[in-house]
Design a protein around this motif. Structure first.
Motif, PDB file in Angstrom:
ATOM      1  N   ASP A 152      65.338  17.577  16.903  1.00  0.00           N
ATOM      2  CA  ASP A 152      64.140  17.779  17.709  1.00  0.00           C
ATOM      3  C   ASP A 152      64.428  17.456  19.172  1.00  0.00           C
ATOM      4  OD1 ASP A 152      62.945  18.335  15.312  1.00  0.00           O
ATOM      5  OD2 ASP A 152      61.182  17.092  15.676  1.00  0.00           O
ATOM      6  N   PHE A 153      63.806  18.246  20.067  1.00  0.00           N
ATOM      7  CA  PHE A 153      64.042  18.113  21.496  1.00  0.00           C
ATOM      8  C   PHE A 153      62.717  18.294  22.241  1.00  0.00           C
ATOM      9  CE2 PHE A 153      67.711  19.819  19.409  1.00  0.00           C
ATOM     10  CZ  PHE A 153      68.811  19.192  19.990  1.00  0.00           C
ATOM     11  N   TYR A 154      62.655  17.723  23.432  1.00  0.00           N
ATOM     12  CA  TYR A 154      61.577  18.045  24.352  1.00  0.00           C
ATOM     13  C   TYR A 154      62.067  19.164  25.271  1.00  0.00           C
ATOM     14  CZ  TYR A 154      58.820  13.914  23.104  1.00  0.00           C
ATOM     15  OH  TYR A 154      58.060  12.995  22.438  1.00  0.00           O
ATOM     16  N   LEU A 155      61.341  20.263  25.288  1.00  0.00           N
ATOM     17  CA  LEU A 155      61.595  21.362  26.203  1.00  0.00           C
ATOM     18  C   LEU A 155      60.606  21.253  27.348  1.00  0.00           C
ATOM     19  CD1 LEU A 155      62.896  24.119  27.001  1.00  0.00           C
ATOM     20  CD2 LEU A 155      61.080  25.206  25.642  1.00  0.00           C
ATOM     21  N   PHE A 156      61.129  21.163  28.561  1.00  0.00           N
ATOM     22  CA  PHE A 156      60.307  21.025  29.758  1.00  0.00           C
ATOM     23  C   PHE A 156      60.301  22.369  30.481  1.00  0.00           C
ATOM     24  CE2 PHE A 156      59.573  20.055  34.213  1.00  0.00           C
ATOM     25  CZ  PHE A 156      58.587  19.081  34.176  1.00  0.00           C
ATOM     26  N   VAL A 157      59.118  22.828  30.902  1.00  0.00           N
ATOM     27  CA  VAL A 157      59.002  24.125  31.567  1.00  0.00           C
ATOM     28  C   VAL A 157      58.071  23.998  32.766  1.00  0.00           C
ATOM     29  CG1 VAL A 157      58.381  26.554  31.310  1.00  0.00           C
ATOM     30  CG2 VAL A 157      59.290  25.300  29.338  1.00  0.00           C
ATOM     31  N   ASN A 158      58.520  24.509  33.916  1.00  0.00           N
ATOM     32  CA  ASN A 158      57.671  24.604  35.110  1.00  0.00           C
ATOM     33  C   ASN A 158      56.855  25.888  35.092  1.00  0.00           C
ATOM     34  OD1 ASN A 158      58.461  22.230  36.333  1.00  0.00           O
ATOM     35  ND2 ASN A 158      59.932  23.189  37.721  1.00  0.00           N
ATOM     36  N   HIS A 159      55.677  25.849  35.699  1.00  0.00           N
ATOM     37  CA  HIS A 159      54.842  27.042  35.904  1.00  0.00           C
ATOM     38  C   HIS A 159      54.570  27.146  37.401  1.00  0.00           C
ATOM     39  CE1 HIS A 159      54.380  27.281  31.593  1.00  0.00           C
ATOM     40  NE2 HIS A 159      53.984  26.017  31.566  1.00  0.00           N
ATOM     41  N   GLU A 160      55.183  28.130  38.044  1.00  0.00           N
ATOM     42  CA  GLU A 160      55.290  28.121  39.499  1.00  0.00           C
ATOM     43  C   GLU A 160      54.107  28.728  40.245  1.00  0.00           C
ATOM     44  OE1 GLU A 160      58.544  29.339  42.952  1.00  0.00           O
ATOM     45  OE2 GLU A 160      58.714  30.183  40.938  1.00  0.00           O
ATOM     46  N   GLU A 161      53.785  29.987  39.956  1.00  0.00           N
ATOM     47  CA  GLU A 161      52.834  30.723  40.789  1.00  0.00           C
ATOM     48  C   GLU A 161      52.176  31.810  39.954  1.00  0.00           C
ATOM     49  OE1 GLU A 161      50.550  31.118  43.006  1.00  0.00           O
ATOM     50  OE2 GLU A 161      51.838  30.563  44.686  1.00  0.00           O
ATOM     51  N   LEU A 162      51.091  32.379  40.469  1.00  0.00           N
ATOM     52  CA  LEU A 162      50.443  33.509  39.806  1.00  0.00           C
ATOM     53  C   LEU A 162      51.001  34.824  40.328  1.00  0.00           C
ATOM     54  CD1 LEU A 162      46.646  32.632  39.744  1.00  0.00           C
ATOM     55  CD2 LEU A 162      48.325  32.306  37.929  1.00  0.00           C
ATOM     56  N   SER A 163      51.159  35.773  39.444  1.00  0.00           N
ATOM     57  CA  SER A 163      51.362  37.178  39.818  1.00  0.00           C
ATOM     58  C   SER A 163      50.059  37.861  39.442  1.00  0.00           C
ATOM     59  CB  SER A 163      52.544  37.781  39.071  1.00  0.00           C
ATOM     60  OG  SER A 163      53.724  37.063  39.369  1.00  0.00           O
ATOM     61  N   SER A 164      49.201  38.031  40.423  1.00  0.00           N
ATOM     62  CA  SER A 164      47.786  38.237  40.138  1.00  0.00           C
ATOM     63  C   SER A 164      47.474  39.515  39.384  1.00  0.00           C
ATOM     64  CB  SER A 164      46.984  38.192  41.447  1.00  0.00           C
ATOM     65  OG  SER A 164      47.147  36.942  42.062  1.00  0.00           O
ATOM     66  N   ARG A 165      48.218  40.594  39.652  1.00  0.00           N
ATOM     67  CA  ARG A 165      47.894  41.847  38.968  1.00  0.00           C
ATOM     68  C   ARG A 165      48.095  41.733  37.459  1.00  0.00           C
ATOM     69  NH1 ARG A 165      49.470  46.793  42.257  1.00  0.00           N
ATOM     70  NH2 ARG A 165      47.544  46.091  43.235  1.00  0.00           N
ATOM     71  N   PRO A 166      49.285  41.403  36.953  1.00  0.00           N
ATOM     72  CA  PRO A 166      49.411  41.271  35.496  1.00  0.00           C
ATOM     73  C   PRO A 166      48.632  40.078  34.942  1.00  0.00           C
ATOM     74  CG  PRO A 166      51.468  40.688  36.603  1.00  0.00           C
ATOM     75  CD  PRO A 166      50.591  41.297  37.632  1.00  0.00           C
ATOM     76  N   TRP A 167      48.423  39.040  35.757  1.00  0.00           N
ATOM     77  CA  TRP A 167      47.642  37.896  35.287  1.00  0.00           C
ATOM     78  C   TRP A 167      46.205  38.314  35.000  1.00  0.00           C
ATOM     79  CZ3 TRP A 167      43.725  34.885  37.939  1.00  0.00           C
ATOM     80  CH2 TRP A 167      43.392  33.671  37.306  1.00  0.00           C
ATOM     81  N   LEU A 168      45.604  39.070  35.913  1.00  0.00           N
ATOM     82  CA  LEU A 168      44.234  39.534  35.691  1.00  0.00           C
ATOM     83  C   LEU A 168      44.167  40.550  34.553  1.00  0.00           C
ATOM     84  CD1 LEU A 168      43.164  39.868  39.424  1.00  0.00           C
ATOM     85  CD2 LEU A 168      42.141  38.307  37.755  1.00  0.00           C
ATOM     86  N   GLN A 169      45.169  41.441  34.475  1.00  0.00           N
ATOM     87  CA  GLN A 169      45.162  42.462  33.430  1.00  0.00           C
ATOM     88  C   GLN A 169      45.288  41.851  32.030  1.00  0.00           C
ATOM     89  OE1 GLN A 169      48.432  44.956  34.671  1.00  0.00           O
ATOM     90  NE2 GLN A 169      47.174  46.175  36.072  1.00  0.00           N
ATOM     91  N   GLY A 170      46.054  40.760  31.905  1.00  0.00           N
ATOM     92  CA  GLY A 170      46.267  40.171  30.588  1.00  0.00           C
ATOM     93  C   GLY A 170      45.471  38.924  30.324  1.00  0.00           C
ATOM     94  N   PHE A 171      44.559  38.564  31.227  1.00  0.00           N
ATOM     95  CA  PHE A 171      43.872  37.283  31.144  1.00  0.00           C
ATOM     96  C   PHE A 171      43.126  37.113  29.825  1.00  0.00           C
ATOM     97  CE2 PHE A 171      40.518  34.217  31.844  1.00  0.00           C
ATOM     98  CZ  PHE A 171      41.122  33.241  32.614  1.00  0.00           C
ATOM     99  N   THR A 172      42.281  38.054  29.481  1.00  0.00           N
ATOM    100  CA  THR A 172      41.466  37.904  28.263  1.00  0.00           C
ATOM    101  C   THR A 172      42.340  37.871  27.020  1.00  0.00           C
ATOM    102  OG1 THR A 172      39.577  38.993  29.317  1.00  0.00           O
ATOM    103  CG2 THR A 172      39.617  38.933  26.906  1.00  0.00           C
ATOM    104  N   GLN A 173      43.368  38.717  26.966  1.00  0.00           N
ATOM    105  CA  GLN A 173      44.222  38.796  25.781  1.00  0.00           C
ATOM    106  C   GLN A 173      45.058  37.537  25.584  1.00  0.00           C
ATOM    107  OE1 GLN A 173      46.930  42.104  25.804  1.00  0.00           O
ATOM    108  NE2 GLN A 173      47.870  41.549  23.861  1.00  0.00           N
ATOM    109  N   TYR A 174      45.677  37.044  26.657  1.00  0.00           N
ATOM    110  CA  TYR A 174      46.632  35.947  26.516  1.00  0.00           C
ATOM    111  C   TYR A 174      46.034  34.583  26.838  1.00  0.00           C
ATOM    112  CZ  TYR A 174      50.008  39.775  26.457  1.00  0.00           C
ATOM    113  OH  TYR A 174      50.695  40.922  26.148  1.00  0.00           O
ATOM    114  N   HIS A 175      45.288  34.505  27.912  1.00  0.00           N
ATOM    115  CA  HIS A 175      44.705  33.227  28.306  1.00  0.00           C
ATOM    116  C   HIS A 175      43.445  32.921  27.523  1.00  0.00           C
ATOM    117  CE1 HIS A 175      42.380  30.412  30.789  1.00  0.00           C
ATOM    118  NE2 HIS A 175      43.520  30.025  31.327  1.00  0.00           N
ATOM    119  N   GLY A 176      42.639  33.949  27.339  1.00  0.00           N
ATOM    120  CA  GLY A 176      41.378  33.777  26.635  1.00  0.00           C
ATOM    121  C   GLY A 176      40.220  33.630  27.591  1.00  0.00           C
ATOM    122  N   GLY A 177      39.075  34.203  27.256  1.00  0.00           N
ATOM    123  CA  GLY A 177      37.904  34.120  28.100  1.00  0.00           C
ATOM    124  C   GLY A 177      37.791  35.302  29.045  1.00  0.00           C
TER     125      GLY A 177
END
Length: 809
Positions: A150-175
């Motif tokens: 078992d390991f801890y995997l650390f991941v950074n989340h840097e910035e938004l890419s607004s076009r695909p973020w908005l297009q996939g928001f409901t499907q992936y993020h929810g709401g």
């Protein structure tokens, strides 16, 4: 036409093509000590003594390369001639006359990738649920004590890419997706205007200076957008497990996954969250932000914690301060861009903005920019986070540690901006045991240095201290002939440049006069301490500590005032595992609004060379000491076309060493440029122009041997999906697997549509012998990765790459 720098190869072998390591000569006066830790460097290299390769370390079981350092796989076919291609160079024109860009992760035969985690994935039972953030970047891995797999995997989340973020928001993020769009102006169809909740703004931005004057509906929608957007940034810590077959997967029902976003936490004890703090002198000036965002690269410590670097905070908060450490006023706006460098392409088919800025001012409690821009340390076991102000505040790309028993701790860092600096922090105390958890506290006291390179392949570290003398500005040596320095008495930054230069606000004489007047003494007697002040009535050690905190909070401009070398977007720095030399990825030698590099050190920063798009340097500390104040440096491999003595890539970014000590590199060509057509005639598409890197295709992963017959030769191992950036490579399982982030696929065009999935574009290239030829390239418009299904929105994911199990008959 062949470049004036090109040379014809003597044979068909790509390894005879070594001239790209020799495009500049070493200075005769280079210090003799530089050669000592790096073997034959002084006699074999003409790119500075520290350019030479490392010595052969012990053999490992990993099979990423052969025993002689050559790749143990056939390189992936890239769209341009490559020095690491095994194809006959006389066949370049035939082989590359047509090229098809593929919207997938392309790997050598025998290798495959698996998705570990993707945007919006939820892990853990209800009481411990975390949601994986957007645009994953740096990855780190540490074993979990008391377990074998078992390991801890650390991941950074840097910035938004607004076009695909908005297009996939409901499907992936929810709401519900935020109601934000870009519309053309009725009177000027090419002029973008921002629309929020059905209300059209006068321009592409919404003024938030008087937030209360906006309608209640607008206020609510802006806050929703900012909360959801900034809430998708920060860091994730996931518990992953290695199976008996060597495959990695997230432990779905684990209770110790953790998440820290810009202003909130998931599955971290509130008592631990209450201990989040900033240490070092800047803690007396401002408080740490409630969370973290803008997290680009980072580092993993020998004692089992993670370091995460806050980079482009200026996109969402005000980073500028006055001489007393208070915020320098700036008009706060929520702004949006319709697409990269293509503002005229606004229509009903692509209403989503590609970029949204200024979200830190749209929250119920606006963010104080002074609390961000730091290196943060995080304990994966508890989620405890501290921001280490002694490491300075600037656009941190990464941090690489040199941690050895009996020596000071050194942390090497890059400031990712044009004209940014190379940095080193040295702890006050000595490391006793590299694995001791108490090393957490070593970052609280020490000295921060900025590098000054000289043209003779030597250099020194300039301390960022109150008594460090100021240096006369020398913008005439930079590509754009200006520097950004502290503005006095007003605060913020001022462009100090050559009279008549495009960005010049003050000449060096004007700036020195202003500083002298502010300090009340002649400029040649001024120090960094004269640029900062403390609250009235503060005296003694408390006053000095406060002023030191202000220095650290404005580290970028203060380093320039002390004479540090403006560099070429220094991104990743990594310490070689056997010889302790430090490799530096410089992403871009070009100049811009932020600044530009010193041409005495980065001569490719001006002219029409395809080598203008970065490269990899190497530095060696005097006496092999982490606390040395002098170093030697050299060029390891440049970017650019092979016919221009380049390495066949552009824009080096994250680096990692494999278990054999060889270097792996990912590229960071701007998404606005990826696969853009190049005719070599117009200014922007000539070698050295801003759009020329379009010839290099999608961002890719390269293997660069550091020793053996292929030393310094880039071999293309992988090509990423369309409009993505590959980031955060981490070797795992003794090198049997490679964890990699695939960030922002489809960033410009968003979802790849069945109605118009691709188009053909033309490129003017040169083969390895410098002879011109034309290429027709089929380029997908947007991405569907990782699903591969047209009309399916792309999403950022972390993958693990490994050799496929052999087929059994």
């Amino acid at each position: 036409m062949p470049s004036k720098h090109s040379k014809s190869p003597s044979s068909a072998s790509p390894l005879d093509r070594r001239s790209f390591l020799r495009y500049l000569g070493a200075g005769a006066g280079t210090a003799a000590w530089v050669a000592a830790p790096i073997g034959a460097a002084a006699t074999s290299s003409k790119s500075g003594p520290a350019a030479a390769a490392a010595t052969e370390p012990e053999a490992h079981s990993a099979d990423w390369s052969l025993t002689d350092g050559m790749p143990a796989w056939k390189p992936v076919a890239s769209p341009v001639p490559s020095p690491g291609s095994f194809a006959d160079p006389s066949l370049d024109k035939t082989r590359l006359h047509r090229f098809e860009v593929v919207d997938d992760m392309l790997l050598p035969e025998g290798f495959a990738y698996r998705v570990l985690a993707g945007w919006g994935d939820r892990f853990g039972p209800d009481a411990h649920r975390v949601q994986f953030g957007y645009n994953n970047d740096y990855t780190g891995l540490v074993p979990i004590e008391g377990t074998s797999d078992d390991f801890y995997l650390f991941v950074n989340h840097e910035e938004l890419s607004s076009r695909p973020w908005l297009q996939g928001f409901t499907q992936y993020h929810g709401g519900r997706a935020p109601r934000v769009a870009i519309r053309p102006d009725a009177e000027n169809p090419k002029k973008p205007r921002l629309e929020i909740a059905g209300t059209l703004m006068p321009t592409h931005a919404c003024d938030l200076s008087d937030f209360g004057a906006l309608s209640k509906e607008l206020q609510a929608e802006i806050r929703y957008l900012c909360e959801q957007g900034l809430g998708d940034l920060g860091i994730s810590v996931l518990r992953i497990r290695r199976s008996a077959q060597g495959h990695y997967s997230v432990v779905q029902d684990a209770t110790d996954h953790r998440r820290i976003s810009t202003f909130s936490t998931q599955n971290i004890d509130p008592a631990v969250v209450a201990k989040f703090a900033m240490d070092g002198p800047a803690a007396s000036v401002a408080k740490a932000g409630p969370g973290t965002f803008g997290n680009c690269s980072g580092g993993t410590t020998p004692w089992g914690t993670f370091l995460t670097c806050e980079e482009n905070i200026q996109n969402h908060v005000n980073p500028l301060i006055k001489a007393d450490g208070s915020l320098f006023p700036r008009k706060e706006k929520l702004g949006a861009s319709p697409s990269f460098n293509r503002a005229g392409e606004v229509d009903a088919r692509t209403p989503e903005p590609t970029f949204i800025a200024g979200m830190g001012a749209g929250l119920k409690q606006p963010l104080d920019g002074r609390g961000y821009g730091w290196v943060c340390q995080i304990d994966p076991k508890t989620g405890l986070m501290a921001k280490h102000s002694m490491l300075g505040r600037f656009r941190h790309e990464n941090v690489a540690l040199r941690c050895q028993a009996g020596k000071k701790l050194a942390a090497y860092m890059g400031d990712d901006r044009r004209g940014g600096h190379v940095w080193k922090f040295v702890s006050r105390r000595t490391v006793a045991d590299p694995k001791d958890p108490a090393n957490w506290n070593l970052f609280g006291e020490g000295t921060l240095y900025a590098a000054k390179f000289d043209a003779g392949y030597g250099g020194r570290w300039i301390p960022l201290q109150l008594d460090t003398p100021l240096a006369e500005p020398q913008p005439q040596h930079t590509a754009s002939q200006h520097l950004f320095l502290p503005r006095r008495p007003d605060g913020g930054h001022v462009a100090v440049g050559v009279a008549g230069a495009k960005r010049t606000e003050q000449t060096p004489a004007d700036w020195m006069a202003a500083v002298s007047a502010f300090a009340g003494k002649p400029f040649d007697q001024c120090t960094l301490g004269d640029l900062v002040s403390a609250p009235e009535g503060m005296t003694g050690a408390a006053r000095d500590r406060y002023r030191m905190g202000v220095l650290l909070m404005d580290a970028y401009a203060m380093a320039g005032a002390a004479g540090a070398t403006p560099a070429s977007r220094p991104e990743d720095l990594e310490v070689h595992p056997t010889d302790n030399s430090v490799y530096i990825a410089f992403t871009d030698h070009t100049g811009g609004g932020d600044g530009s590099p010193d041409l005495r050190v980065f001569p490719d920063g001006k002219g029409d060379s395809s080598r203008m798009y970065g490269g990899i340097f190497r530095i060696v500390e005097e006496g092999d000491r982490p606390d040395a104040t002098k170093f030697g440096w050299g060029r390891f491999v440049p970017s650019g076309e092979v016919s221009d003595e380049g390495g066949g890539f552009a824009c080096a970014d994250n680096l990692v060493f494999d278990p054999k000590g060889h270097l792996w590199m990912v590229t960071d060509i701007s998404t606005s440029v990826l696969n853009q057509p190049v005719d070599r005639r117009k200014g922007k598409t000539k070698p050295g122009g801003s759009k020329f890197p379009g010839v290099f295709g999608n961002n890719s992963l390269f293997f660069v041997p550091t020793h053996g017959p292929g030393a310094g030769t880039p071999f293309c191992f992988g090509i990423g999906p369309v409009e993505c950036e590959l980031t955060g490579p981490t070797f795992c399982d003794g090198g049997r697997g490679l964890i990699l982030s695939v960030q922002h696929p489809g960033e410009v065009n968003g979802t790849r549509r069945a109605a118009r999935p691709e188009e053909e574009r033309n490129y003017a290239l040169t083969d390895r012998r410098g002879e011109p030829f034309q290429q027709t390239r089929k380029v997908p418009l947007g991405s569907n990765w990782p699903s591969g299904t047209l009309d399916q929105t792309p999403r950022p994911c972390v993958v693990v790459i490994a050799r496929e199990a052999p087929q059994r008959g």
